[in-house]
Motif scaffolding. Structure first.
Motif, PDB file in Angstrom:
ATOM      1  N   LEU A   1      16.327  30.632  16.638  1.00 48.47           N
ATOM      2  CA  LEU A   1      17.655  30.250  16.152  1.00 48.47           C
ATOM      3  C   LEU A   1      18.769  30.922  16.940  1.00 48.47           C
ATOM      4  O   LEU A   1      18.596  32.015  17.493  1.00 48.47           O
ATOM      5  N   ILE A   2      19.912  30.258  16.967  1.00 48.61           N
ATOM      6  CA  ILE A   2      21.129  30.817  17.564  1.00 48.61           C
ATOM      7  C   ILE A   2      22.034  31.249  16.415  1.00 48.61           C
ATOM      8  O   ILE A   2      22.343  30.436  15.535  1.00 48.61           O
ATOM      9  N   PRO A   3      22.465  32.507  16.358  1.00 51.74           N
ATOM     10  CA  PRO A   3      23.321  32.966  15.253  1.00 51.74           C
ATOM     11  C   PRO A   3      24.628  32.185  15.205  1.00 51.74           C
ATOM     12  O   PRO A   3      25.113  31.692  16.228  1.00 51.74           O
ATOM     13  N   THR A   4      25.185  32.095  14.019  1.00 54.76           N
ATOM     14  CA  THR A   4      26.478  31.425  13.854  1.00 54.76           C
ATOM     15  C   THR A   4      27.540  32.389  13.338  1.00 54.76           C
ATOM     16  O   THR A   4      28.665  31.994  13.063  1.00 54.76           O
ATOM     17  N   ASN A   5      27.184  33.664  13.211  1.00 51.24           N
ATOM     18  CA  ASN A   5      28.094  34.677  12.681  1.00 51.24           C
ATOM     19  C   ASN A   5      29.188  34.987  13.700  1.00 51.24           C
ATOM     20  O   ASN A   5      28.928  35.542  14.767  1.00 51.24           O
ATOM     21  N   SER A   6      30.419  34.668  13.377  1.00 53.01           N
ATOM     22  CA  SER A   6      31.533  34.865  14.306  1.00 53.01           C
ATOM     23  C   SER A   6      31.904  36.330  14.499  1.00 53.01           C
ATOM     24  O   SER A   6      32.682  36.668  15.390  1.00 53.01           O
ATOM     25  N   SER A   7      31.346  37.213  13.651  1.00 49.58           N
ATOM     26  CA  SER A   7      31.677  38.632  13.761  1.00 49.58           C
ATOM     27  C   SER A   7      30.827  39.354  14.811  1.00 49.58           C
ATOM     28  O   SER A   7      31.024  40.528  15.071  1.00 49.58           O
ATOM     29  N   ILE A   8      29.882  38.625  15.412  1.00 48.73           N
ATOM     30  CA  ILE A   8      29.028  39.232  16.430  1.00 48.73           C
ATOM     31  C   ILE A   8      29.822  39.453  17.718  1.00 48.73           C
ATOM     32  O   ILE A   8      30.448  38.531  18.249  1.00 48.73           O
ATOM     33  N   LEU A   9      29.797  40.674  18.211  1.00 51.51           N
ATOM     34  CA  LEU A   9      30.510  41.026  19.446  1.00 51.51           C
ATOM     35  C   LEU A   9      29.576  41.140  20.642  1.00 51.51           C
ATOM     36  O   LEU A   9      30.006  40.982  21.784  1.00 51.51           O
ATOM     37  N   GLY A  10      28.316  41.433  20.388  1.00 49.28           N
ATOM     38  CA  GLY A  10      27.380  41.606  21.483  1.00 49.28           C
ATOM     39  C   GLY A  10      26.009  41.965  20.961  1.00 49.28           C
ATOM     40  O   GLY A  10      25.765  41.960  19.746  1.00 49.28           O
ATOM     41  N   VAL A  11      25.111  42.282  21.861  1.00 46.92           N
ATOM     42  CA  VAL A  11      23.748  42.641  21.477  1.00 46.92           C
ATOM     43  C   VAL A  11      23.220  43.690  22.456  1.00 46.92           C
ATOM     44  O   VAL A  11      23.468  43.618  23.658  1.00 46.92           O
ATOM     45  N   GLU A  12      22.527  44.667  21.909  1.00 46.82           N
ATOM     46  CA  GLU A  12      21.987  45.756  22.713  1.00 46.82           C
ATOM     47  C   GLU A  12      20.467  45.774  22.559  1.00 46.82           C
ATOM     48  O   GLU A  12      19.942  46.041  21.480  1.00 46.82           O
ATOM     49  N   PHE A  13      19.772  45.446  23.663  1.00 45.79           N
ATOM     50  CA  PHE A  13      18.311  45.454  23.637  1.00 45.79           C
ATOM     51  C   PHE A  13      17.787  46.867  23.883  1.00 45.79           C
ATOM     52  O   PHE A  13      16.772  47.277  23.347  1.00 45.79           O
ATOM     53  N   ASP A  14      18.460  47.581  24.753  1.00 47.82           N
ATOM     54  CA  ASP A  14      18.204  49.003  24.997  1.00 47.82           C
ATOM     55  C   ASP A  14      19.402  49.503  25.791  1.00 47.82           C
ATOM     56  O   ASP A  14      20.336  48.744  26.061  1.00 47.82           O
ATOM     57  N   SER A  15      19.390  50.775  26.171  1.00 39.92           N
ATOM     58  CA  SER A  15      20.561  51.354  26.845  1.00 39.92           C
ATOM     59  C   SER A  15      20.863  50.687  28.187  1.00 39.92           C
ATOM     60  O   SER A  15      21.995  50.754  28.678  1.00 39.92           O
ATOM     61  N   LEU A  16      19.877  50.030  28.786  1.00 40.37           N
ATOM     62  CA  LEU A  16      20.072  49.397  30.092  1.00 40.37           C
ATOM     63  C   LEU A  16      20.372  47.906  29.983  1.00 40.37           C
ATOM     64  O   LEU A  16      20.721  47.277  30.973  1.00 40.37           O
ATOM     65  N   HIS A  17      20.217  47.351  28.807  1.00 45.71           N
ATOM     66  CA  HIS A  17      20.443  45.919  28.624  1.00 45.71           C
ATOM     67  C   HIS A  17      21.401  45.699  27.452  1.00 45.71           C
ATOM     68  O   HIS A  17      20.986  45.380  26.336  1.00 45.71           O
ATOM     69  N   VAL A  18      22.676  45.913  27.745  1.00 47.74           N
ATOM     70  CA  VAL A  18      23.725  45.729  26.750  1.00 47.74           C
ATOM     71  C   VAL A  18      24.525  44.473  27.115  1.00 47.74           C
ATOM     72  O   VAL A  18      24.942  44.305  28.265  1.00 47.74           O
ATOM     73  N   TYR A  19      24.719  43.600  26.134  1.00 51.44           N
ATOM     74  CA  TYR A  19      25.401  42.332  26.374  1.00 51.44           C
ATOM     75  C   TYR A  19      26.642  42.215  25.489  1.00 51.44           C
ATOM     76  O   TYR A  19      26.670  42.718  24.362  1.00 51.44           O
TER      77      TYR A  19
END
Length: 212
Positions: A72-90
């Motif tokens: 699924l693709i989130p629909t929450n407009s409050s999402i600013l980014g996503v952090e998979f680990d310290s080297l992969h921050v989006y």
């Protein structure tokens, strides 16, 4: 004159060969990471939630997560980014399209959105197959293993800047208007540098110091 012409033709041939020989980056599956992984979803007001099975879909660069058998693709407009680990921050670029943070300075960021190379995919497959892959939306990745491609999907990068929270494409006309007034001369100098490129992350990172 003949020698000069021969030299220019030879140089052009060498440049063309170098461009052709550049290795195309490829990913076998439809997602940026080989396996879905734990991620911290960053939200407004310093909040965050933990997601156990998350990834980035390469057809559009969307952040996706696994729920049961559905991707699924989130629909929450409050999402600013996503952090998979310290080297992969989006950070969110548009909708749920995520750009990886490559460099940061003074709260400004250089972002890179990695997606399938649409033109190359269309050249390598028939157009209808390519369009079907590129247009997939939430829930249509249910049997995502079926999208494994032996030769891999060709990838390309698109760069963006986040300037004081506003995301803009790495484009000279647009970026120029965001350069600090006292940095205009430095910006012009970089634009006149023949070794500087809008397609090179190291070059683009130099602009971070020129934003307010």
């Amino acid at each position: 004159m003949k020698r000069l012409t021969f030299f220019l033709l030879t140089l052009c041939s060498l440049v063309a060969m170098a461009q052709q020989n550049q290795e195309v980056r490829r990913i076998k599956g439809a997602f940026l990471f080989p396996e879905f992984r734990h991620a911290k979803v960053l939200q407004t007001f310093g909040r965050h939630v933990e997601v156990e099975q998350a990834n980035i879909a390469i057809n559009k660069g969307n952040f996706v997560f696994l729920q049961g058998d559905s991707v699924l693709i989130p629909t929450n407009s409050s999402i600013l980014g996503v952090e998979f680990d310290s080297l992969h921050v989006y950070m969110r670029v548009e909708g749920m399209v995520m750009g990886r943070v490559l460099a940061s300075e003074n709260y400004n960021n250089l972002l890179c959105v990695t997606t399938v190379d649409r033109e190359m995919l269309t050249e390598e497959t028939n157009r209808s197959t390519a369009m079907a892959f590129l247009s997939m939306e939430s829930g249509q990745f249910a049997d995502y293993d079926m999208f494994d491609r032996d030769e891999g999907y060709p990838l390309c990068d698109a760069y963006y800047f986040s300037v004081k929270g506003k995301v803009i494409p790495a484009n000279e006309r647009i970026v120029k208007s965001y350069i600090a007034p006292n940095k205009k001369a430095e910006f012009k100098k970089l634009m006149n540098d023949r070794w500087w490129s809008w397609r090179d992350a190291e070059s683009l990172a130099q602009l971070l110091a020129l934003f307010p």
